[in-house]
Enzyme design. Structure first.
Site, PDB file in Angstrom:
ATOM      1  N   TRP A 176      -0.491   9.775   5.256  1.00  0.00           N
ATOM      2  CA  TRP A 176      -0.687   8.328   5.230  1.00  0.00           C
ATOM      3  C   TRP A 176      -1.679   7.926   4.143  1.00  0.00           C
ATOM      4  O   TRP A 176      -1.560   6.862   3.540  1.00  0.00           O
ATOM      5  CB  TRP A 176      -1.184   7.850   6.595  1.00  0.00           C
ATOM      6  N   HIS A 177      -2.660   8.791   3.891  1.00  0.00           N
ATOM      7  CA  HIS A 177      -3.707   8.441   2.935  1.00  0.00           C
ATOM      8  C   HIS A 177      -3.233   8.486   1.489  1.00  0.00           C
ATOM      9  O   HIS A 177      -3.851   7.856   0.626  1.00  0.00           O
ATOM     10  CB  HIS A 177      -4.917   9.371   3.103  1.00  0.00           C
ATOM     11  N   GLY A 178      -2.179   9.225   1.202  1.00  0.00           N
ATOM     12  CA  GLY A 178      -1.721   9.279  -0.179  1.00  0.00           C
ATOM     13  C   GLY A 178      -0.514  10.171  -0.356  1.00  0.00           C
ATOM     14  O   GLY A 178      -0.265  11.075   0.454  1.00  0.00           O
TER      15      GLY A 178
ATOM     16  N   THR B 191      -1.540  11.967   9.345  1.00  0.00           N
ATOM     17  CA  THR B 191      -2.744  11.232   8.950  1.00  0.00           C
ATOM     18  C   THR B 191      -3.069  11.494   7.490  1.00  0.00           C
ATOM     19  O   THR B 191      -3.406  10.575   6.731  1.00  0.00           O
ATOM     20  CB  THR B 191      -3.936  11.647   9.832  1.00  0.00           C
ATOM     21  N   GLY B 192      -2.967  12.763   7.094  1.00  0.00           N
ATOM     22  CA  GLY B 192      -3.218  13.098   5.698  1.00  0.00           C
ATOM     23  C   GLY B 192      -2.216  12.445   4.767  1.00  0.00           C
ATOM     24  O   GLY B 192      -2.591  11.850   3.749  1.00  0.00           O
TER      25      GLY B 192
END
Length: 456
Positions: free
Chosen positions: A319-321, A316-317
């Site tokens: 995916w954000h950047g 998830t982390g």
């Protein structure tokens, strides 16, 4: 093209709506696909061919997957190879430079990554394509037969740039028939105006204060300045992202589509677990349905359960950047979720709800510092400053200036994080529709004025 630029509400959206309502039913989806491709190509026209090829590849991959399953085969090879194509494309455009930088740091090489413009919404439409493959593989939805309907699912412009991430199984029944009602169009338009006001009037203005404080040298930050910056960033991020989601969902309603809400007042949560049930709901649902549950969810041993949570939150982390601070941010939340599940849950039930909200917001505010600072040195210094370590003092003139000039904005923003104002507005719509229309017009006029002021 962003929803909050002048060209969208005054050119693109009116043309799209006119085409949609004037054309006969059999051409409506065609009009939406064409408009969506124009929307996609507005910023990066060089990737239009890539988008068309991506749609064609996944359309035939879905057909082949359905054919394999109809013949009694698992179709796993088709699924895995198609997923790899998605991950390679996403990895190339979003993580190529990140990978090269890490290889250089690890091996001492001097490889250079050529900077390329990123296709708009690449993370979002990639997850939509993966959802399609997984849903067909798991028999949650039939493979697309009409390539035009499938193209609309992938490119639909309201959800293309910033979500919500609509799963194929949820949108597939609406692709063929999505009639527009007067009530649906009206509620959609109202939601779009609210989202526009959130983004333009609140998020952008809060961002001015945050970026001004962020531009200060770390050695000049006081504790109050650091906390004020963190508060502005948290509010800015919420109104920016939830505003875009409101606009997307509202635009969907105006065109006959019904999408689930993506934010549900996350800043009133009484636990970190509840916060993530309320924040970016579509992303959480995607990782739950396609990563967490296939890994075994919580129906495995305790060690594997812990592994599943940490894997999901690290992804998830990431995916954000494309930066390690995002991975750290994801693992940070994974650890807090584990802590709540195995240790804190019984205590949180016994203490007052307001104290639980204070605890949750403290965790969230620190989490947003992880999210906003890509440099680990700056991250450590900022966190230390928030707690008086290495700060230039507890209070300074800069903090007092921005607190004084931005007090009304902060107060309004904090109030708008709670459901009461929206519930009051809904009652006003029912009881005094003329007053509600006037308020909507005022919000629209103010938003346009701010957009004009910030344009050329």
């Amino acid at each position: 093209m962003a929803f909050s630029t002048l060209v969208f509400p005054f050119v693109f959206l009116p043309v799209s709506l006119i085409l949609y309502f004037v054309l006969p039913k059999q051409l409506k989806n065609t009009a939406l696909v064409v408009c969506s491709l124009v929307f996609f190509a507005w910023g990066t026209p060089e990737y239009l061919v890539l988008m068309v090829l991506d749609i064609a590849f996944h359309y035939f991959a879905g057909r082949e997957l359905a054919l394999q399953k109809a013949r009694g085969r698992s179709g796993r090879f088709v699924l895995v190879s198609s997923v790899l194509v998605n991950l390679l494309l996403l990895g190339f455009f979003k993580y190529y430079g990140f990978l090269v930088d890490n290889l250089n740091a690890l091996l001492g090489t001097a490889l250079r990554a050529r900077e390329l413009p990123m296709p708009i919404g690449v993370s979002f439409f990639t997850f939509s394509l993966l959802s399609y493959l997984f849903d067909v593989y798991r028999d949650r939805a039939p493979a697309a037969r009409n390539v035009l309907d499938f193209s609309l699912y992938v490119t639909f412009f309201p959800k293309l740039v910033s979500g919500p991430i609509v799963q194929y199984a949820e949108m597939e029944p609406q692709l063929r028939d999505h009639p527009v009602t007067r009530e649906g169009f009206g509620s959609g338009a109202r939601l779009f105006l609210i989202g526009l006001a959130k983004k333009v009037l609140l998020a952008n203005t809060l961002g001015t204060t945050f970026y001004a404080l962020s531009a200060l040298p770390m050695t000049q930050l006081s504790t109050l300045s650091a906390w004020l910056g963190a508060v502005c960033y948290a509010l800015m991020l919420y109104f920016d992202f939830s505003g875009y989601s409101d606009m997307a969902i509202g635009l969907g309603k105006m065109l006959g589509f019904d999408f689930n809400k993506n934010f549900d007042y996350p800043y009133i949560s009484t636990s970190v677990s509840e916060f993530w049930r309320r924040w970016h709901i579509s992303l959480g649902s995607w990782f739950r349905d396609y990563i967490y549950i296939p890994l075994g969810g919580n129906r495995v041993s305790t060690l594997k359960h812990i592994r599943n949570i940490l894997v999901v939150w690290a992804l998830t982390g990431l995916w954000h950047g494309a930066s390690w601070n995002f991975v750290l941010w994801g693992v940070y939340y994974g650890l807090f979720l584990l802590l709540e599940k195995f240790v804190l849950q019984k205590y949180l039930k016994k203490i007052p709800s307001w104290l639980c909200t204070v605890y949750t917001m403290l965790v969230v505010m620190i989490g947003w510092v992880f999210f906003s600072q890509t440099d680990f040195g700056a991250l450590g210094h900022y966190l230390g400053t928030m707690f008086g370590i290495g700060a230039s003092g507890f209070i300074d003139k800069t903090a007092l200036y921005y607190l004084k000039t931005g007090f009304i904005l902060l107060l309004i923003s904090i109030l708008m994080c709670r459901p009461a104002p929206y519930q009051y507005f809904k009652r006003l719509v029912r009881r005094r529709p003329v007053a509600a229309v006037i308020i909507n017009l005022i919000l629209f006029a103010l938003s346009i004025a701010y957009m004009v002021y910030n344009s050329y």
